[in-house]
Design a protein around this motif. Structure first.
Motif, PDB file in Angstrom:
ATOM      1  N   UNK A 114       0.820  -1.218   0.000  1.00  0.00           N
ATOM      2  CA  UNK A 114       0.000   0.000   0.000  1.00  0.00           C
ATOM      3  C   UNK A 114       0.852   1.265   0.000  1.00  0.00           C
ATOM      4  N   UNK A 115       2.120   1.120  -0.278  1.00  0.00           N
ATOM      5  CA  UNK A 115       3.058   2.252  -0.231  1.00  0.00           C
ATOM      6  C   UNK A 115       3.674   2.504  -1.600  1.00  0.00           C
ATOM      7  N   UNK A 116       2.875   2.330  -2.649  1.00  0.00           N
ATOM      8  CA  UNK A 116       3.398   2.477  -4.010  1.00  0.00           C
ATOM      9  C   UNK A 116       3.780   3.918  -4.336  1.00  0.00           C
ATOM     10  N   UNK A 117       3.380   4.857  -3.495  1.00  0.00           N
ATOM     11  CA  UNK A 117       3.792   6.250  -3.693  1.00  0.00           C
ATOM     12  C   UNK A 117       5.263   6.452  -3.341  1.00  0.00           C
ATOM     13  N   UNK A 118       5.874   5.465  -2.733  1.00  0.00           N
ATOM     14  CA  UNK A 118       7.297   5.511  -2.374  1.00  0.00           C
ATOM     15  C   UNK A 118       8.035   4.490  -3.234  1.00  0.00           C
ATOM     16  N   UNK A 119       8.604   4.958  -4.345  1.00  0.00           N
ATOM     17  CA  UNK A 119       9.305   4.059  -5.261  1.00  0.00           C
ATOM     18  C   UNK A 119      10.446   3.314  -4.602  1.00  0.00           C
ATOM     19  N   UNK A 120      11.176   3.985  -3.713  1.00  0.00           N
ATOM     20  CA  UNK A 120      12.271   3.319  -3.003  1.00  0.00           C
ATOM     21  C   UNK A 120      11.733   2.176  -2.150  1.00  0.00           C
ATOM     22  N   UNK A 121      10.620   2.403  -1.473  1.00  0.00           N
ATOM     23  CA  UNK A 121      10.030   1.360  -0.627  1.00  0.00           C
ATOM     24  C   UNK A 121       9.553   0.173  -1.464  1.00  0.00           C
ATOM     25  N   UNK A 122       8.971   0.454  -2.615  1.00  0.00           N
ATOM     26  CA  UNK A 122       8.512  -0.620  -3.495  1.00  0.00           C
ATOM     27  C   UNK A 122       9.688  -1.479  -3.959  1.00  0.00           C
ATOM     28  N   UNK A 123      10.780  -0.841  -4.309  1.00  0.00           N
ATOM     29  CA  UNK A 123      11.970  -1.574  -4.737  1.00  0.00           C
ATOM     30  C   UNK A 123      12.531  -2.423  -3.591  1.00  0.00           C
ATOM     31  N   UNK A 152      10.218  -1.890   6.341  1.00  0.00           N
ATOM     32  CA  UNK A 152      10.209  -1.283   7.675  1.00  0.00           C
ATOM     33  C   UNK A 152      11.634  -0.891   8.082  1.00  0.00           C
ATOM     34  N   UNK A 153      12.580  -1.805   7.914  1.00  0.00           N
ATOM     35  CA  UNK A 153      13.976  -1.509   8.266  1.00  0.00           C
ATOM     36  C   UNK A 153      14.487  -0.321   7.470  1.00  0.00           C
ATOM     37  N   UNK A 154      14.267  -0.340   6.170  1.00  0.00           N
ATOM     38  CA  UNK A 154      14.703   0.737   5.286  1.00  0.00           C
ATOM     39  C   UNK A 154      14.059   2.065   5.691  1.00  0.00           C
ATOM     40  N   UNK A 155      12.770   2.049   5.879  1.00  0.00           N
ATOM     41  CA  UNK A 155      12.022   3.262   6.212  1.00  0.00           C
ATOM     42  C   UNK A 155      12.503   3.866   7.536  1.00  0.00           C
ATOM     43  N   UNK A 156      12.716   3.013   8.516  1.00  0.00           N
ATOM     44  CA  UNK A 156      13.166   3.522   9.805  1.00  0.00           C
ATOM     45  C   UNK A 156      14.555   4.152   9.709  1.00  0.00           C
ATOM     46  N   UNK A 157      15.393   3.618   8.844  1.00  0.00           N
ATOM     47  CA  UNK A 157      16.731   4.191   8.659  1.00  0.00           C
ATOM     48  C   UNK A 157      16.689   5.462   7.818  1.00  0.00           C
ATOM     49  N   UNK A 158      15.712   5.564   6.922  1.00  0.00           N
ATOM     50  CA  UNK A 158      15.679   6.649   5.942  1.00  0.00           C
ATOM     51  C   UNK A 158      14.531   7.646   6.163  1.00  0.00           C
ATOM     52  N   UNK A 159      13.845   7.541   7.269  1.00  0.00           N
ATOM     53  CA  UNK A 159      12.638   8.340   7.482  1.00  0.00           C
ATOM     54  C   UNK A 159      12.889   9.837   7.323  1.00  0.00           C
ATOM     55  N   UNK A 160      14.018  10.319   7.767  1.00  0.00           N
ATOM     56  CA  UNK A 160      14.309  11.751   7.652  1.00  0.00           C
ATOM     57  C   UNK A 160      14.313  12.182   6.187  1.00  0.00           C
ATOM     58  N   UNK A 161      14.814  11.334   5.312  1.00  0.00           N
ATOM     59  CA  UNK A 161      14.862  11.654   3.875  1.00  0.00           C
ATOM     60  C   UNK A 161      13.545  11.342   3.179  1.00  0.00           C
ATOM     61  N   UNK A 162      12.883  10.272   3.585  1.00  0.00           N
ATOM     62  CA  UNK A 162      11.655   9.848   2.926  1.00  0.00           C
ATOM     63  C   UNK A 162      10.433  10.653   3.357  1.00  0.00           C
ATOM     64  N   UNK A 163      10.446  11.130   4.592  1.00  0.00           N
ATOM     65  CA  UNK A 163       9.259  11.783   5.136  1.00  0.00           C
ATOM     66  C   UNK A 163       8.280  10.734   5.654  1.00  0.00           C
TER      67      UNK A 163
END
Length: 165
Positions: free
Chosen positions: A89-98, A129-140
Protein backbone atom coordinates in the motif's frame (compact mmCIF):
# COMPACT_ATOMS: atom_id res chain seq x y z
CA UNK A 1 31.87 -6.04 29.59
CA UNK A 2 33.94 -3.28 28.00
CA UNK A 3 35.49 -5.77 25.57
CA UNK A 4 32.03 -7.03 24.63
CA UNK A 5 30.88 -3.49 23.87
CA UNK A 6 33.95 -2.84 21.72
CA UNK A 7 33.38 -6.12 19.86
CA UNK A 8 29.74 -5.19 19.24
CA UNK A 9 30.65 -1.73 17.92
CA UNK A 10 33.37 -3.12 15.67
CA UNK A 11 31.09 -5.81 14.26
CA UNK A 12 28.37 -3.21 13.62
CA UNK A 13 30.87 -1.00 11.82
CA UNK A 14 32.01 -3.99 9.80
CA UNK A 15 28.46 -4.63 8.65
CA UNK A 16 28.03 -0.97 7.73
CA UNK A 17 31.36 -0.86 5.89
CA UNK A 18 30.60 -3.99 3.91
CA UNK A 19 27.26 -2.52 2.89
CA UNK A 20 29.01 0.66 1.77
CA UNK A 21 31.57 -1.20 -0.34
CA UNK A 22 29.16 -3.27 -2.47
CA UNK A 23 30.08 -3.14 -6.13
CA UNK A 24 27.82 -4.11 -9.00
CA UNK A 25 29.13 -6.88 -11.20
CA UNK A 26 31.04 -5.44 -14.15
CA UNK A 27 29.31 -5.97 -17.50
CA UNK A 28 26.73 -8.37 -16.10
CA UNK A 29 24.80 -10.39 -18.66
CA UNK A 30 21.17 -11.39 -18.13
CA UNK A 31 20.16 -12.94 -21.42
CA UNK A 32 19.49 -16.63 -20.81
CA UNK A 33 17.90 -18.37 -17.83
CA UNK A 34 21.28 -19.75 -16.80
CA UNK A 35 22.69 -16.21 -16.45
CA UNK A 36 20.46 -15.37 -13.48
CA UNK A 37 21.83 -17.97 -11.07
CA UNK A 38 25.32 -16.51 -11.41
CA UNK A 39 24.17 -13.26 -9.80
CA UNK A 40 22.10 -14.50 -6.87
CA UNK A 41 24.65 -13.45 -4.24
CA UNK A 42 25.00 -10.05 -5.92
CA UNK A 43 21.22 -9.64 -5.72
CA UNK A 44 21.29 -10.34 -1.98
CA UNK A 45 24.19 -7.92 -1.56
CA UNK A 46 22.40 -5.30 -3.66
CA UNK A 47 19.30 -5.52 -1.47
CA UNK A 48 21.40 -5.15 1.68
CA UNK A 49 23.23 -2.18 0.16
CA UNK A 50 19.96 -0.47 -0.81
CA UNK A 51 18.53 -0.95 2.68
CA UNK A 52 21.64 0.17 4.56
CA UNK A 53 22.96 3.02 2.43
CA UNK A 54 21.44 6.47 3.04
CA UNK A 55 19.37 7.48 0.02
CA UNK A 56 20.96 10.90 -0.09
CA UNK A 57 24.43 9.37 -0.65
CA UNK A 58 25.71 8.02 -3.96
CA UNK A 59 22.45 8.58 -5.85
CA UNK A 60 23.97 7.52 -9.17
CA UNK A 61 25.07 4.19 -7.75
CA UNK A 62 21.63 3.71 -6.14
CA UNK A 63 20.06 4.19 -9.57
CA UNK A 64 22.44 1.63 -11.09
CA UNK A 65 21.83 -0.89 -8.28
CA UNK A 66 18.06 -0.45 -8.62
CA UNK A 67 18.33 -0.98 -12.39
CA UNK A 68 20.39 -4.15 -11.89
CA UNK A 69 17.95 -5.48 -9.31
CA UNK A 70 14.90 -4.69 -11.43
CA UNK A 71 16.42 -6.28 -14.52
CA UNK A 72 17.33 -9.38 -12.52
CA UNK A 73 13.87 -9.61 -10.95
CA UNK A 74 12.13 -9.18 -14.28
CA UNK A 75 13.81 -12.19 -15.88
CA UNK A 76 14.66 -14.45 -12.98
CA UNK A 77 13.38 -17.99 -13.42
CA UNK A 78 13.83 -18.74 -9.70
CA UNK A 79 12.04 -15.78 -8.11
CA UNK A 80 8.46 -14.77 -8.80
CA UNK A 81 7.23 -11.74 -6.89
CA UNK A 82 3.59 -10.91 -6.24
CA UNK A 83 2.58 -7.32 -5.63
CA UNK A 84 -0.76 -7.50 -3.84
CA UNK A 85 -2.35 -4.04 -3.59
CA UNK A 86 -3.89 -5.07 -0.26
CA UNK A 87 -0.39 -5.51 1.15
CA UNK A 88 1.82 -3.20 -0.90
CA UNK A 89 0.00 0.00 0.00
CA UNK A 90 3.06 2.25 -0.23
CA UNK A 91 3.40 2.48 -4.01
CA UNK A 92 3.79 6.25 -3.69
CA UNK A 93 7.30 5.51 -2.37
CA UNK A 94 9.30 4.06 -5.26
CA UNK A 95 12.27 3.32 -3.00
CA UNK A 96 10.03 1.36 -0.63
CA UNK A 97 8.51 -0.62 -3.49
CA UNK A 98 11.97 -1.57 -4.74
CA UNK A 99 13.01 -2.60 -1.22
CA UNK A 100 9.86 -4.72 -0.90
CA UNK A 101 10.66 -6.60 -4.09
CA UNK A 102 14.28 -6.94 -3.03
CA UNK A 103 13.33 -8.26 0.40
CA UNK A 104 11.01 -10.80 -1.21
CA UNK A 105 13.77 -11.92 -3.61
CA UNK A 106 16.34 -12.11 -0.84
CA UNK A 107 13.99 -14.33 1.19
CA UNK A 108 13.49 -16.68 -1.77
CA UNK A 109 17.20 -16.83 -2.59
CA UNK A 110 18.24 -17.49 1.00
CA UNK A 111 15.54 -20.08 1.75
CA UNK A 112 15.05 -21.55 -1.73
CA UNK A 113 11.30 -21.29 -1.01
CA UNK A 114 9.31 -19.60 -3.75
CA UNK A 115 5.99 -21.02 -2.62
CA UNK A 116 5.28 -19.44 0.79
CA UNK A 117 3.67 -16.13 -0.18
CA UNK A 118 3.02 -15.16 3.45
CA UNK A 119 6.69 -15.45 4.43
CA UNK A 120 7.85 -13.77 1.22
CA UNK A 121 5.45 -10.84 1.77
CA UNK A 122 6.59 -10.61 5.38
CA UNK A 123 10.22 -10.53 4.29
CA UNK A 124 9.40 -7.75 1.85
CA UNK A 125 7.48 -5.76 4.45
CA UNK A 126 10.14 -6.21 7.11
CA UNK A 127 12.77 -5.01 4.65
CA UNK A 128 10.63 -1.94 3.95
CA UNK A 129 10.21 -1.28 7.67
CA UNK A 130 13.98 -1.51 8.27
CA UNK A 131 14.70 0.74 5.29
CA UNK A 132 12.02 3.26 6.21
CA UNK A 133 13.17 3.52 9.81
CA UNK A 134 16.73 4.19 8.66
CA UNK A 135 15.68 6.65 5.94
CA UNK A 136 12.64 8.34 7.48
CA UNK A 137 14.31 11.75 7.65
CA UNK A 138 14.86 11.65 3.88
CA UNK A 139 11.65 9.85 2.93
CA UNK A 140 9.26 11.78 5.14
CA UNK A 141 6.18 10.27 6.75
CA UNK A 142 4.43 7.41 5.01
CA UNK A 143 1.19 6.36 6.70
CA UNK A 144 1.12 2.97 5.01
CA UNK A 145 4.59 2.02 6.27
CA UNK A 146 3.82 3.48 9.70
CA UNK A 147 0.82 1.13 9.86
CA UNK A 148 3.11 -1.85 9.25
CA UNK A 149 5.52 -0.66 11.91
CA UNK A 150 2.65 -0.55 14.41
CA UNK A 151 1.40 -4.00 13.39
CA UNK A 152 4.91 -5.42 13.76
CA UNK A 153 5.28 -3.75 17.15
CA UNK A 154 2.05 -5.40 18.29
CA UNK A 155 3.23 -8.73 16.81
CA UNK A 156 0.27 -8.68 14.38
CA UNK A 157 2.04 -8.24 11.05
CA UNK A 158 2.07 -11.97 10.26
CA UNK A 159 -1.63 -12.31 10.98
CA UNK A 160 -2.38 -9.24 8.85
CA UNK A 161 -0.48 -10.65 5.87
CA UNK A 162 -2.16 -14.04 6.26
CA UNK A 163 -5.56 -12.35 6.17
CA UNK A 164 -4.73 -10.62 2.88
CA UNK A 165 -3.37 -13.65 0.99
Amino acid sequence: MKNLLILFVLSFLGIQLSAQTFELPKKYKLESKSDYGKYEQEVINAVDWLINTPINLDKEKRTEVNAFLLKWLTGSPSVSIGIDPNIVTFTDCGDCLMIFMGGWAKYVLETKDNTDKVKANLAGLESVITFYQKQKAELGDNKAVEKYIKLKGKDKLHKFVESKI
